[in-house]
Design a protein around this motif. Structure first.
Motif, mmCIF file in Angstrom:
data_model
loop_
_atom_site.group_PDB
_atom_site.id
_atom_site.type_symbol
_atom_site.label_atom_id
_atom_site.label_comp_id
_atom_site.label_asym_id
_atom_site.label_seq_id
_atom_site.Cartn_x
_atom_site.Cartn_y
_atom_site.Cartn_z
ATOM 1 N N GLN A 130 0.814 -1.213 0.000
ATOM 2 C CA GLN A 130 0.000 0.000 0.000
ATOM 3 C C GLN A 130 0.849 1.266 0.000
ATOM 4 N N TYR A 131 2.142 1.130 0.248
ATOM 5 C CA TYR A 131 3.024 2.293 0.378
ATOM 6 C C TYR A 131 4.139 2.241 -0.660
ATOM 7 N N SER A 132 4.547 3.426 -1.097
ATOM 8 C CA SER A 132 5.764 3.589 -1.891
ATOM 9 C C SER A 132 6.699 4.509 -1.122
ATOM 10 N N LEU A 133 7.984 4.421 -1.420
ATOM 11 C CA LEU A 133 8.958 5.286 -0.781
ATOM 12 C C LEU A 133 9.147 6.520 -1.663
ATOM 13 N N ALA A 134 8.486 7.596 -1.273
ATOM 14 C CA ALA A 134 8.571 8.841 -2.035
ATOM 15 C C ALA A 134 9.907 9.511 -1.768
ATOM 16 N N LEU A 202 4.760 6.953 1.518
ATOM 17 C CA LEU A 202 3.461 7.572 1.269
ATOM 18 C C LEU A 202 2.501 6.554 0.672
ATOM 19 N N ALA A 203 1.245 6.663 1.050
ATOM 20 C CA ALA A 203 0.188 5.841 0.470
ATOM 21 C C ALA A 203 -0.624 6.701 -0.492
ATOM 22 N N GLU A 204 -1.513 6.053 -1.219
ATOM 23 C CA GLU A 204 -2.414 6.788 -2.103
ATOM 24 C C GLU A 204 -3.627 7.287 -1.314
ATOM 25 N N PRO A 205 -4.208 8.420 -1.724
ATOM 26 C CA PRO A 205 -3.866 9.242 -2.889
ATOM 27 C C PRO A 205 -2.785 10.294 -2.622
ATOM 28 N N THR A 206 -2.197 10.285 -1.415
ATOM 29 C CA THR A 206 -1.184 11.292 -1.091
ATOM 30 C C THR A 206 -0.005 11.229 -2.046
ATOM 31 N N LEU A 207 0.422 10.001 -2.406
ATOM 32 C CA LEU A 207 1.559 9.850 -3.305
ATOM 33 C C LEU A 207 1.282 10.504 -4.646
ATOM 34 N N THR A 208 0.112 10.263 -5.213
ATOM 35 C CA THR A 208 -0.224 10.849 -6.506
ATOM 36 C C THR A 208 -0.251 12.375 -6.432
ATOM 37 N N LYS A 209 -0.842 12.907 -5.379
ATOM 38 C CA LYS A 209 -0.884 14.371 -5.224
ATOM 39 C C LYS A 209 0.534 14.938 -5.154
ATOM 40 N N TYR A 210 1.403 14.264 -4.421
ATOM 41 C CA TYR A 210 2.782 14.731 -4.275
ATOM 42 C C TYR A 210 3.526 14.676 -5.606
ATOM 43 N N ASP A 268 -16.271 2.178 -10.013
ATOM 44 C CA ASP A 268 -16.431 3.477 -10.680
ATOM 45 C C ASP A 268 -17.101 4.483 -9.753
ATOM 46 N N GLU A 269 -18.160 4.055 -9.087
ATOM 47 C CA GLU A 269 -18.854 4.966 -8.181
ATOM 48 C C GLU A 269 -17.971 5.303 -6.982
ATOM 49 N N TRP A 270 -17.217 4.321 -6.488
ATOM 50 C CA TRP A 270 -16.330 4.572 -5.356
ATOM 51 C C TRP A 270 -15.237 5.571 -5.728
ATOM 52 N N ILE A 271 -14.697 5.457 -6.919
ATOM 53 C CA ILE A 271 -13.683 6.404 -7.371
ATOM 54 C C ILE A 271 -14.246 7.819 -7.365
ATOM 55 N N ARG A 272 -15.471 7.970 -7.863
ATOM 56 C CA ARG A 272 -16.079 9.302 -7.905
ATOM 57 C C ARG A 272 -16.347 9.842 -6.501
ATOM 58 N N LYS A 273 -16.928 8.997 -5.661
ATOM 59 C CA LYS A 273 -17.331 9.458 -4.326
ATOM 60 C C LYS A 273 -16.133 9.723 -3.423
ATOM 61 N N TYR A 274 -15.133 8.852 -3.471
ATOM 62 C CA TYR A 274 -14.015 8.970 -2.529
ATOM 63 C C TYR A 274 -12.850 9.758 -3.120
ATOM 64 N N TYR A 275 -12.279 9.234 -4.194
ATOM 65 C CA TYR A 275 -11.059 9.846 -4.710
ATOM 66 C C TYR A 275 -11.308 11.221 -5.333
ATOM 67 N N VAL A 276 -12.389 11.343 -6.094
ATOM 68 C CA VAL A 276 -12.642 12.618 -6.774
ATOM 69 C C VAL A 276 -13.295 13.625 -5.827
ATOM 70 N N GLU A 277 -14.472 13.259 -5.275
ATOM 71 C CA GLU A 277 -15.235 14.231 -4.487
ATOM 72 C C GLU A 277 -14.638 14.485 -3.111
ATOM 73 N N ARG A 287 -8.773 6.048 -10.788
ATOM 74 C CA ARG A 287 -8.824 4.726 -11.410
ATOM 75 C C ARG A 287 -7.457 4.050 -11.379
ATOM 76 N N ARG A 288 -6.412 4.810 -11.670
ATOM 77 C CA ARG A 288 -5.065 4.233 -11.641
ATOM 78 C C ARG A 288 -4.704 3.766 -10.228
ATOM 79 N N ILE A 289 -5.079 4.559 -9.230
ATOM 80 C CA ILE A 289 -4.797 4.177 -7.850
ATOM 81 C C ILE A 289 -5.494 2.870 -7.500
ATOM 82 N N VAL A 290 -6.769 2.773 -7.844
ATOM 83 C CA VAL A 290 -7.520 1.554 -7.528
ATOM 84 C C VAL A 290 -6.936 0.354 -8.259
ATOM 85 N N GLU A 291 -6.547 0.550 -9.514
ATOM 86 C CA GLU A 291 -5.974 -0.557 -10.280
ATOM 87 C C GLU A 291 -4.597 -0.955 -9.761
ATOM 88 N N THR A 292 -3.888 0.005 -9.150
ATOM 89 C CA THR A 292 -2.532 -0.274 -8.671
ATOM 90 C C THR A 292 -2.521 -0.866 -7.281
#
Length: 354
Positions: A130-134, A202-210, A268-277, A287-292
């Protein structure tokens, strides 16, 4: 600027214990025994009118709202505080601000080490990293071998800290070959941005934002295969001694597990409700986060493997000089052991009859 960022010896246990002790003085003995329901007493079936819980489990709130099931709660949720980092949850427990929270299994270990009596009441197992070394902007770290001699942000009482320790061990890097900078995970981003550390987990979505902000300056996420194997619901013993609250927790656990199943089956709905909104990332990034890093929920029929993993983690933390090893069976409340697994379809159960 980070206030009081300290590079610590791996044998220094004092800072965390002192902080916890100060919290006890300021907030009282919220984690102590209140003489209520016995630890081995049967969980009451009835939830008295007026029962309320403060629940720090943000994903479940969003799942319940998305499915309309939030009105099914047979008790009142007095608050859904957005508290997630282990040390912050421990402080909230001590101050009676939170009754139930979701974390990795490491915060309950830290809680015990710092004098807070709390128990795990539900377990979800994970088998994917669940974590990458940023890495900080401008660093030349491309692989785990490049970690030698680097400053690594570490929060011993959180899952990220254990991921770092397990990563170094599996990579054959001694703890004396790196420099730990002890920080709460909430300061990892600031430390990276200010180049006060070279690496932070860092975990997602923090890693992607960074990376969206700093990848052009050389920041990257280095893969580590180490897994934070458990997600747990846990509560202070003072809460578990309250018959009304314990009955409410028993009813919440199935909704927690079923919410994760819904998110998995309605991605798809979870991505919209959680990651986007909620988290403010794009749909494509979500979507990339969920797939990864997304993985099918798995709830164990029994907790034997979870306890074994937690015991190994306690041993690792002791070897690193953070918290003394102990029998972790003490922090699992087996009265709740089968509730999550029995509340989900067979394909989401893990164990002898799955």
């Amino acid at each position: 600027m980070i206030v009081s960022s300290l590079v610590r010896s791996r044998r220094s246990r004092a800072p965390i214990v002192v902080a916890a002790a100060l919290s006890v003085v300021l907030t009282g003995c919220a984690g102590g025994s209140t003489g209520g329901l016995a630890a081995d007493a049967e969980i009451p079936e009835e939830i008295p009118p007026g029962t309320s819980l403060s629940i720090a489990v943000k994903p479940t709130r969003i799942q319940l709202e998305a499915t309309g099931r939030i009105d099914e709660l047979p008790f009142t949720v007095s608050d859904w505080p957005d508290v997630s980092a282990g040390p912050d949850v421990i402080q909230a427990f001590r101050g009676d601000a939170v009754d139930l929270a979701v974390n990795a299994a490491i915060p309950p270990i830290q809680a015990r080490a710092t004098g807070l009596d709390a128990r795990i009441v539900a377990v979800r197992e994970k088998d994917s990293p669940q974590y990458s070394l940023a890495t900080a902007p401008g660093t030349d770290i491309d692989s785990l071998d490049d970690l030698r001699g680097r400053k690594i942000a570490l929060s011993p009482g959180q899952a990220q800290g254990v991921v770092v320790l397990r990563t170094l061990k599996s990579a054959g890097i001694g703890l004396d070959e790196v420099e730990f900078v002890e920080l709460p995970s909430t300061q990892f981003l600031t430390a990276l941005q200010a180049k006060q550390v070279d690496v932070a987990p860092l975990a997602e979505p923090t890693l992607t934002k960074y990376l969206n902000q700093y990848e052009t300056e050389g920041a990257r996420g280095v893969f580590t295969p180490e897994v934070d194997a458990l997600s747990v619901l846990w509560a202070p013993v003072s809460v578990l001694e309250d018959p009304a609250k314990v009955a409410a927790i028993k009813e919440f656990i199935p909704l927690w597990a079923q919410g994760d199943v819904w998110a998995w089956e309605n991605r798809d709905e979870w991505i919209r409700k959680y990651y986007v909104e909620s988290e403010g990332v794009s749909y494509e990034d979500g979507r990339r986060i969920v797939e990864t890093v997304g993985q099918k929920p798995a709830y164990p029929i029994d907790w034997d493997s979870a306890i074994e993993w937690t015991q190994e983690t306690s041993e690792l933390l002791d070897e690193a000089g953070w918290f003394d090893e102990f029998d972790v069976e003490q922090i699992f409340d087996r009265r709740f052991e089968t509730i999550a697994a029995e509340s989900v379809p067979q394909e989401y159960r893990k164990g002898s009859d799955s």
